[in-house]
Design a protein around this motif. Sequence first.
Motif, PDB file in Angstrom:
ATOM      1  N   ASP A  28       6.108  13.465 -10.076  1.00  0.00           N
ATOM      2  CA  ASP A  28       7.392  14.120 -10.355  1.00  0.00           C
ATOM      3  C   ASP A  28       7.852  13.864 -11.789  1.00  0.00           C
ATOM      4  O   ASP A  28       8.385  14.763 -12.443  1.00  0.00           O
ATOM      5  N   LEU A  29       7.664  12.648 -12.270  1.00  0.00           N
ATOM      6  CA  LEU A  29       8.115  12.315 -13.623  1.00  0.00           C
ATOM      7  C   LEU A  29       7.282  13.018 -14.688  1.00  0.00           C
ATOM      8  O   LEU A  29       7.778  13.290 -15.782  1.00  0.00           O
ATOM      9  N   VAL A  30       6.029  13.312 -14.378  1.00  0.00           N
ATOM     10  CA  VAL A  30       5.190  14.048 -15.323  1.00  0.00           C
ATOM     11  C   VAL A  30       5.726  15.464 -15.502  1.00  0.00           C
ATOM     12  O   VAL A  30       5.689  16.020 -16.605  1.00  0.00           O
ATOM     13  N   LYS A  31       6.278  16.031 -14.424  1.00  0.00           N
ATOM     14  CA  LYS A  31       6.841  17.393 -14.485  1.00  0.00           C
ATOM     15  C   LYS A  31       8.330  17.339 -14.855  1.00  0.00           C
ATOM     16  O   LYS A  31       9.139  18.046 -14.288  1.00  0.00           O
ATOM     17  N   TRP A  32       8.700  16.508 -15.826  1.00  0.00           N
ATOM     18  CA  TRP A  32      10.097  16.332 -16.238  1.00  0.00           C
ATOM     19  C   TRP A  32      10.669  17.665 -16.715  1.00  0.00           C
ATOM     20  O   TRP A  32      10.109  18.326 -17.574  1.00  0.00           O
ATOM     21  N   ASP A  33      11.783  18.049 -16.140  1.00  0.00           N
ATOM     22  CA  ASP A  33      12.456  19.305 -16.486  1.00  0.00           C
ATOM     23  C   ASP A  33      13.905  18.974 -16.836  1.00  0.00           C
ATOM     24  O   ASP A  33      14.559  18.195 -16.143  1.00  0.00           O
ATOM     25  N   SER A  34      14.413  19.563 -17.899  1.00  0.00           N
ATOM     26  CA  SER A  34      15.782  19.246 -18.326  1.00  0.00           C
ATOM     27  C   SER A  34      16.829  19.705 -17.303  1.00  0.00           C
ATOM     28  O   SER A  34      17.948  19.199 -17.295  1.00  0.00           O
ATOM     29  N   ASP A  35      16.474  20.642 -16.423  1.00  0.00           N
ATOM     30  CA  ASP A  35      17.408  21.076 -15.385  1.00  0.00           C
ATOM     31  C   ASP A  35      17.618  19.971 -14.336  1.00  0.00           C
ATOM     32  O   ASP A  35      18.698  19.853 -13.760  1.00  0.00           O
ATOM     33  N   ARG A  92      16.027  10.916 -13.613  1.00  0.00           N
ATOM     34  CA  ARG A  92      16.449   9.565 -14.009  1.00  0.00           C
ATOM     35  C   ARG A  92      16.620   8.675 -12.768  1.00  0.00           C
ATOM     36  O   ARG A  92      16.300   7.494 -12.802  1.00  0.00           O
ATOM     37  N   MET A  93      17.150   9.255 -11.714  1.00  0.00           N
ATOM     38  CA  MET A  93      17.279   8.495 -10.464  1.00  0.00           C
ATOM     39  C   MET A  93      15.901   8.158  -9.892  1.00  0.00           C
ATOM     40  O   MET A  93      15.716   7.080  -9.320  1.00  0.00           O
ATOM     41  N   GLU A  94      14.954   9.051 -10.046  1.00  0.00           N
ATOM     42  CA  GLU A  94      13.590   8.755  -9.595  1.00  0.00           C
ATOM     43  C   GLU A  94      12.994   7.623 -10.423  1.00  0.00           C
ATOM     44  O   GLU A  94      12.278   6.766  -9.881  1.00  0.00           O
ATOM     45  N   ALA A  95      13.296   7.605 -11.713  1.00  0.00           N
ATOM     46  CA  ALA A  95      12.819   6.501 -12.556  1.00  0.00           C
ATOM     47  C   ALA A  95      13.460   5.182 -12.097  1.00  0.00           C
ATOM     48  O   ALA A  95      12.791   4.147 -12.058  1.00  0.00           O
ATOM     49  N   LEU A  96      14.733   5.238 -11.732  1.00  0.00           N
ATOM     50  CA  LEU A  96      15.398   4.044 -11.191  1.00  0.00           C
ATOM     51  C   LEU A  96      14.737   3.607  -9.883  1.00  0.00           C
ATOM     52  O   LEU A  96      14.501   2.421  -9.670  1.00  0.00           O
ATOM     53  N   GLU A  97      14.444   4.564  -9.028  1.00  0.00           N
ATOM     54  CA  GLU A  97      13.775   4.246  -7.762  1.00  0.00           C
ATOM     55  C   GLU A  97      12.394   3.649  -8.017  1.00  0.00           C
ATOM     56  O   GLU A  97      11.963   2.752  -7.295  1.00  0.00           O
ATOM     57  N   LEU A  98      11.718   4.117  -9.051  1.00  0.00           N
ATOM     58  CA  LEU A  98      10.417   3.546  -9.404  1.00  0.00           C
ATOM     59  C   LEU A  98      10.572   2.080  -9.829  1.00  0.00           C
ATOM     60  O   LEU A  98       9.743   1.237  -9.470  1.00  0.00           O
ATOM     61  N   CYS A  99      11.649   1.760 -10.537  1.00  0.00           N
ATOM     62  CA  CYS A  99      11.917   0.361 -10.923  1.00  0.00           C
ATOM     63  C   CYS A  99      12.215  -0.490  -9.688  1.00  0.00           C
ATOM     64  O   CYS A  99      11.721  -1.627  -9.580  1.00  0.00           O
ATOM     65  N   VAL A 100      13.017   0.033  -8.763  1.00  0.00           N
ATOM     66  CA  VAL A 100      13.318  -0.704  -7.526  1.00  0.00           C
ATOM     67  C   VAL A 100      12.039  -0.901  -6.723  1.00  0.00           C
ATOM     68  O   VAL A 100      11.800  -1.972  -6.164  1.00  0.00           O
ATOM     69  N   LEU A 101      11.209   0.116  -6.694  1.00  0.00           N
ATOM     70  CA  LEU A 101       9.929   0.018  -5.999  1.00  0.00           C
ATOM     71  C   LEU A 101       9.043  -1.051  -6.639  1.00  0.00           C
ATOM     72  O   LEU A 101       8.360  -1.807  -5.939  1.00  0.00           O
ATOM     73  N   GLY A 102       9.072  -1.132  -7.966  1.00  0.00           N
ATOM     74  CA  GLY A 102       8.321  -2.174  -8.666  1.00  0.00           C
ATOM     75  C   GLY A 102       8.810  -3.565  -8.281  1.00  0.00           C
ATOM     76  O   GLY A 102       8.009  -4.481  -8.071  1.00  0.00           O
ATOM     77  N   LEU A 103      10.140  -3.731  -8.156  1.00  0.00           N
ATOM     78  CA  LEU A 103      10.704  -5.007  -7.713  1.00  0.00           C
ATOM     79  C   LEU A 103      10.250  -5.338  -6.297  1.00  0.00           C
ATOM     80  O   LEU A 103       9.860  -6.476  -6.005  1.00  0.00           O
ATOM     81  N   GLU A 104      10.278  -4.346  -5.426  1.00  0.00           N
ATOM     82  CA  GLU A 104       9.857  -4.569  -4.040  1.00  0.00           C
ATOM     83  C   GLU A 104       8.388  -4.961  -3.962  1.00  0.00           C
ATOM     84  O   GLU A 104       8.020  -5.862  -3.197  1.00  0.00           O
ATOM     85  N   VAL A 105       7.557  -4.293  -4.729  1.00  0.00           N
ATOM     86  CA  VAL A 105       6.120  -4.613  -4.733  1.00  0.00           C
ATOM     87  C   VAL A 105       5.894  -6.025  -5.271  1.00  0.00           C
ATOM     88  O   VAL A 105       5.092  -6.790  -4.723  1.00  0.00           O
ATOM     89  N   ILE A 139       0.835  -1.212   0.000  1.00  0.00           N
ATOM     90  CA  ILE A 139       0.000   0.000   0.000  1.00  0.00           C
ATOM     91  C   ILE A 139       0.863   1.252   0.000  1.00  0.00           C
ATOM     92  O   ILE A 139       0.642   2.189  -0.782  1.00  0.00           O
ATOM     93  N   VAL A 140       1.888   1.285   0.863  1.00  0.00           N
ATOM     94  CA  VAL A 140       2.781   2.446   0.922  1.00  0.00           C
ATOM     95  C   VAL A 140       3.550   2.591  -0.389  1.00  0.00           C
ATOM     96  O   VAL A 140       3.765   3.705  -0.874  1.00  0.00           O
ATOM     97  N   ALA A 141       3.953   1.475  -0.985  1.00  0.00           N
ATOM     98  CA  ALA A 141       4.677   1.525  -2.256  1.00  0.00           C
ATOM     99  C   ALA A 141       3.790   2.061  -3.381  1.00  0.00           C
ATOM    100  O   ALA A 141       4.273   2.775  -4.269  1.00  0.00           O
ATOM    101  N   PHE A 142       2.508   1.735  -3.334  1.00  0.00           N
ATOM    102  CA  PHE A 142       1.592   2.276  -4.342  1.00  0.00           C
ATOM    103  C   PHE A 142       1.491   3.791  -4.217  1.00  0.00           C
ATOM    104  O   PHE A 142       1.530   4.514  -5.219  1.00  0.00           O
ATOM    105  N   ILE A 143       1.378   4.296  -3.007  1.00  0.00           N
ATOM    106  CA  ILE A 143       1.326   5.753  -2.782  1.00  0.00           C
ATOM    107  C   ILE A 143       2.640   6.394  -3.235  1.00  0.00           C
ATOM    108  O   ILE A 143       2.644   7.455  -3.879  1.00  0.00           O
ATOM    109  N   ALA A 144       3.762   5.747  -2.917  1.00  0.00           N
ATOM    110  CA  ALA A 144       5.071   6.265  -3.331  1.00  0.00           C
ATOM    111  C   ALA A 144       5.188   6.299  -4.849  1.00  0.00           C
ATOM    112  O   ALA A 144       5.734   7.260  -5.414  1.00  0.00           O
ATOM    113  N   ALA A 145       4.670   5.268  -5.519  1.00  0.00           N
ATOM    114  CA  ALA A 145       4.722   5.238  -6.983  1.00  0.00           C
ATOM    115  C   ALA A 145       3.895   6.375  -7.581  1.00  0.00           C
ATOM    116  O   ALA A 145       4.278   6.964  -8.599  1.00  0.00           O
TER     117      ALA A 145
END
Length: 180
Positions: A135-142, A148-161, A123-129
């Motif tokens: 954040d990923l929707v508001k992608w800014d080149s700055d 990219r690290m957040e996208a990696l964290e999303l993949c790790v979160l997917g593995l955990e779930v 449940i907490v992982a779903f909220i975190a995702a």
Amino acid sequence: MACADFDMEIQGAEEEPLRAGRREPPTVRYYQATDLKPEVKGPLHDLLQKQPAVLGMVSGLISVGVGFLFATTQTMDQSLFTLFRVSHITGALFLIAGLITNLLFKYPELLHASLGVNCGCIIVAFIAACLISVDLVKWDSDNDLHLRMEALELCVLGLEVFLSAVLCFWFFKEKHSKSQ
């Protein structure tokens, strides 16, 4: 380990052997088990031999490490990921879930607690995702590297779930097999 279930008492120990009026030294007798009994396995032995909790603990440590990286390199207002300490919370929860799951070898009565903690982690992982997705929707080149690290964290979160979902399925199945 071999074990036997029969009487090991020496028969006839009351009588003393005599030879020509002298006491004879006692004979040495060796006993060896003839029937071997298989070792008794715990109720969750086969499930926990797969050790899925270790992967959950390792991914939890990775999440905590990514969280420290974000906490030191970003300001609080740059992302929801940093603002809510998503990585710290999910990493700590999955680490605790992994520890409780590893304790099931010695304490099978923790099955209900482990099931509850793993469901809570999902449940907490779903909220975190959801927060990471915002954040990923508001992608800014700055903030390209951070996102990219957040996208990696999303993949790790997917593995955990995924691991927690598999554990919950197995625990639920084990819980119902115990009750029948």
